[in-house]
Design an enzyme around this catalytic site. Structure first.
Site, mmCIF file in Angstrom:
data_model
loop_
_atom_site.group_PDB
_atom_site.id
_atom_site.type_symbol
_atom_site.label_atom_id
_atom_site.label_comp_id
_atom_site.label_asym_id
_atom_site.label_seq_id
_atom_site.Cartn_x
_atom_site.Cartn_y
_atom_site.Cartn_z
ATOM 1 N N SER A 1 -1.259 -12.256 2.628
ATOM 2 C CA SER A 1 -1.935 -11.116 2.016
ATOM 3 C C SER A 1 -3.437 -11.190 2.299
ATOM 4 C CB SER A 1 -1.630 -11.082 0.511
ATOM 5 O OG SER A 1 -2.032 -9.866 -0.072
ATOM 6 N N GLU B 1 2.266 -7.488 8.580
ATOM 7 C CA GLU B 1 3.017 -7.023 7.406
ATOM 8 C C GLU B 1 2.055 -6.310 6.487
ATOM 9 O OE1 GLU B 1 2.668 -8.109 4.021
ATOM 10 O OE2 GLU B 1 0.929 -9.358 4.519
ATOM 11 N N HIS C 1 5.297 -9.455 1.649
ATOM 12 C CA HIS C 1 5.335 -9.481 0.187
ATOM 13 C C HIS C 1 6.786 -9.351 -0.280
ATOM 14 C CE1 HIS C 1 1.127 -8.616 1.020
ATOM 15 N NE2 HIS C 1 0.834 -8.829 -0.248
#
Length: 308
Positions: A110, A205, A275
């Site tokens: 992230s 992602e 995630h």
């Protein structure tokens, strides 16, 4: 049973919003015999961040101190936002001198992507895209898949990931494996913190981004010339970004077909990274070979720091 490790916590972004998740994670790690240092990183608060910019940068810079024992693993507490604010304050030369030849595993994903790419670009350090303290080690239901892949990857010098996701393109390439969160990665374009990887295998992602927003970021990578320098683009998970009613059938699948038609390199789908509860651990900066067919793909990775 895993070998007992020393794990140092860092919080370069947001503070943990769920104290129970922190308690679960620490209890699990202690129960397995690991030594956890830097627990104060879970307790700091400054606005929406886990401490001031100076505190969060100093937390990373202390790893350059030759008088301190190094941990086995440096584990990000959580993502959120804030890492970009401390990139200019990191001691890249000191971190490179201290860590270049040491088997220390930095791990997170992230917002932690900003730290990982900066360390790779400015210090040549290979890190790991993988689980974090709160969301993964502290999850209500601990993922055996995530934990197995994390510990297995960190304990040996190479691994091969096999994914049974049919591919539209046959691919057989090799190069530097790099990437992470798409929004964070694209925010670093034009800065000295995005590594100038040539002939790489780029994985990305994101979460809570609609298909058109994902496409826009991929186009930014394409139009800036970054994708033309890569061997392949590997898409991880993009959960949470539901199309709008006004999108009129334009969804994630349509988005993939669109970018595949214009970027000029193969696009691989189905990488279990992002995630999500069940995620793999991927070395950012390692060597990789990617082989894809209509039956799925294999990613063989080597040349990264491992704990043995």
């Amino acid at each position: 049973m895993n070998t007992h490790r020393t794990i140092e916590l860092i919080a370069p972004s947001g503070y943990p919003q769920d104290p129970e998740a922190v308690h679960r994670a620490l209890a699990r790690l202690h129960a397995e015999g690991h030594r956890v240092e830097g627990i104060q990183a879970t307790e700091r608060r400054y606005q929406r961040f886990a401490g001031t910019d100076g505190q969060r940068a100093a937390e990373l810079n202390r790893l350059a101190d030759p008088s301190r024992d190094l941990p086995d693993i440096v584990l990000a507490v959580r993502g959120g936002y804030g890492a970009v604010r401390i990139l200019h304050g990191l001691d890249y030369d000191g971190l490179q001198r201290r860590l270049a030849d040491q088997p220390v595993a930095f791990c997170g994903h992230s917002d932690f992507t900003a730290i990982q790419l900066a360390l790779f670009a400015r210090a040549g350090l290979t890190t790991f895209g993988g689980p974090m303290l709160v969301s993964d080690f502290g999850a209500e239901a601990l993922s055996s898949f995530t934990m197995h892949h994390f510990w297995d990857t960190l304990s040996k010098p190479d691994f091969t990931l096999k994914v049974n996701a049919p591919q539209a393109q046959a691919v057989d390439v090799s190069g530097t494996l790099w990437g992470g969160n798409l929004a964070v990665l694209t925010s670093l374009i034009g800065t000295p913190y995005l590594p100038p990887v040539q002939g790489g295998i780029l994985f990305v992602e994101d979460v809570n981004e609609q298909p058109f927003r994902i496409e826009r970021m991929i186009y930014q990578l394409h139009l800036s010339g970054i994708l033309a320098q890569q061997q392949a683009l590997v898409l991880g998970d993009f959960s949470g970004g539901k199309p709008y009613e006004s999108d009129n059938g334009y969804d994630l699948k349509e988005m993939v077909e669109q970018v595949r038609s214009v970027i000029g390199i193969p696009v691989i789908t189905g990488l279990p990274f992002g995630h999500i509860p069940d995620m793999v651990t991927l070395p950012v900066g390692a060597l990789a070979q990617l082989h894809a067919t209509a039956h799925g793909f294999e990613l063989a990775v080597s040349g990264y720091p491992h704990l043995g």
